[in-house]
Design a protein around this motif. Structure first.
Motif, short mmCIF file in Angstrom:
data_model
loop_
_atom_site.label_atom_id
_atom_site.label_comp_id
_atom_site.label_asym_id
_atom_site.label_seq_id
_atom_site.Cartn_x
_atom_site.Cartn_y
_atom_site.Cartn_z
N GLU A 1 41.12 41.71 -42.85
CA GLU A 1 41.83 40.44 -43.02
C GLU A 1 42.77 39.89 -44.02
O GLU A 1 43.74 39.07 -43.64
N SER B 1 36.43 45.43 -42.71
CA SER B 1 36.84 43.88 -42.00
C SER B 1 37.52 43.20 -43.24
O SER B 1 38.36 42.52 -42.76
N ARG C 1 36.57 34.32 -45.90
CA ARG C 1 35.44 33.57 -45.26
C ARG C 1 35.33 33.88 -43.84
O ARG C 1 34.34 33.59 -43.12
N ASN C 2 36.42 34.65 -43.26
CA ASN C 2 36.55 35.03 -41.90
C ASN C 2 35.26 36.20 -41.70
O ASN C 2 35.16 36.68 -40.66
N SER C 3 34.95 36.97 -42.83
CA SER C 3 34.28 37.97 -42.59
C SER C 3 33.07 37.69 -43.28
O SER C 3 32.83 36.93 -44.37
N ASP C 4 32.03 38.20 -42.84
CA ASP C 4 30.52 38.06 -43.12
C ASP C 4 30.12 38.69 -44.48
O ASP C 4 30.63 39.97 -44.76
N VAL C 5 29.58 38.07 -45.34
CA VAL C 5 28.91 38.76 -46.64
C VAL C 5 28.09 39.80 -46.17
O VAL C 5 26.94 39.48 -45.47
N PRO C 6 28.22 41.17 -46.63
CA PRO C 6 27.30 42.14 -46.30
C PRO C 6 25.99 41.74 -46.32
O PRO C 6 25.51 41.26 -47.74
N ASN C 7 24.98 42.01 -45.56
CA ASN C 7 23.54 41.98 -45.90
C ASN C 7 22.90 43.16 -46.20
O ASN C 7 21.58 43.45 -45.80
N ASN D 1 32.52 31.67 -51.25
CA ASN D 1 32.59 30.40 -51.03
C ASN D 1 33.57 29.63 -52.14
O ASN D 1 34.01 28.75 -51.75
N ALA E 1 24.71 35.30 -50.99
CA ALA E 1 25.34 34.68 -49.61
C ALA E 1 26.42 34.08 -49.75
O ALA E 1 27.34 33.54 -48.84
N THR E 2 26.70 33.24 -51.00
CA THR E 2 27.82 32.51 -51.44
C THR E 2 28.88 33.04 -52.31
O THR E 2 29.77 32.52 -52.42
#
Length: 302
Positions: free
Chosen positions: A131, A127, A111-117, A86, A82-83
């Motif tokens: 960016e 995405s 950081r404008n994109s979510d970390v793929p889950n 960062n 998740a980091t």
């Protein structure tokens, strides 16, 4: 009778039966038929047991591979932490081939994109690429995905700098043009020494504003620099465009005045080899070599 028969393999039974038939005396047809039927039943039972064993093994292996597949799909080695976006230098994100754009700027956009889950092989990187393409020096982006541990490799293809702009030869450049005519501001300066660019002096607020230059203008400047270096045998230090109607080109031995960049400017540059040796013979300090006239050349002394 069947209960007294021990379990033996088909091959052993067949071999023993053949041996017994050779050693035993002939029997009448009725006993021989009963013995043959009994042997056939034993063979069928052996085959049934083998088929049941094979079916059981197929079932067991199927369950094992299904369990293994489910376990591997949920293993953390498939997932980015998740980091991941960062900090710079995280093993989860590798950025390569970025000589102009700092890694910190790239990470700031990530950081404008979510970390793929989802498992890394299912992660969509569109995405992320979208960016990063917002960065002016970036021409294209390639993203590779790896697992165990899950990580991504971002390969940046940057535009190639061609011309740097500065208001004075002693002042650091404030912008640069790329080979495809893209103007990029000072946020991506200074450039690394690996880039050999043409320094052009321009104020940008009077006369010929460099912010309005197009690709044809860039190519014209590159051609002028190439001509001067070819005929003078010296590298160009800078081209002075602060007065677009009176352009100068500075080389190591002398400052060359080209004047207006008209259709004859390249013919005037071709006269450099016949005049430059005279500059080195003059005792006084030469201010510039004047090539702004069509048929007359002269040296301006200080």
């Amino acid at each position: 009778m069947d209960e007294e028969i021990t379990e033996i393999s088909i091959e052993e039974y067949t071999e023993n039966s053949e041996s017994d038939e050779v050693n035993q005396p002939p029997i009448d047809d009725g006993k021989h038929l009963v013995k043959k039927k009994r042997r056939e039943r034993l063979v069928r039972k052996g085959r049934i047991k083998q088929e049941r064993f094979r079916a059981f093994m197929r079932f067991f292996l199927s369950l094992f591979f299904i369990f293994l597949l489910v376990y591997c799909s949920k293993c953390r080695g498939w997932y980015l932490p998740a980091t991941a976006f960062n900090r710079v230098g995280d093993n989860s994100v590798e950025i390569i081939n970025n000589n102009i754009v700092p890694s910190s700027k790239i990470l700031a956009l990530l950081r404008n994109s979510d970390v793929p889950n989802v498992p890394i092989y299912m992660a969509r990187t569109d995405s992320i690429k979208k960016e990063l393409m917002k960065l002016a020096p970036v021409e294209n982006v390639y993203i590779r995905r790896y697992a165990f541990p899950a990580r991504i490799q971002i390969i940046i293809r940057e535009r190639i700098p061609a011309i740097t702009i500065s208001p004075d030869a002693k002042v650091q450049p404030v912008a640069f043009f790329t080979t495809d005519g893209k103007l990029i501001g000072r946020e991506f300066l200074p450039l690394k020494p690996v880039y050999k660019t043409i320094l052009v002096l321009s104020y940008g607020n009077k006369g010929d504003d460099y912010r309005k230059w197009n690709l044809d203008k860039i190519k014209q400047i590159e051609k002028i620099a190439l001509y001067v270096e070819t005929y003078s045998k010296e590298p160009v230090e800078y081209i002075d465009f602060r007065n677009p109607n009176d352009v100068y080109v500075k080389i190591k031995s002398v400052n060359i005045r080209l004047g207006r960049l008209d259709e004859n400017v390249f013919k005037r540059i071709e006269r450099i080899p016949s005049i430059l040796p005279q500059v080195k013979l003059v005792d006084s300090k030469v201010k510039y070599l004047d090539l702004s006239w069509e048929k007359v050349n002269y040296l301006k002394l200080q």
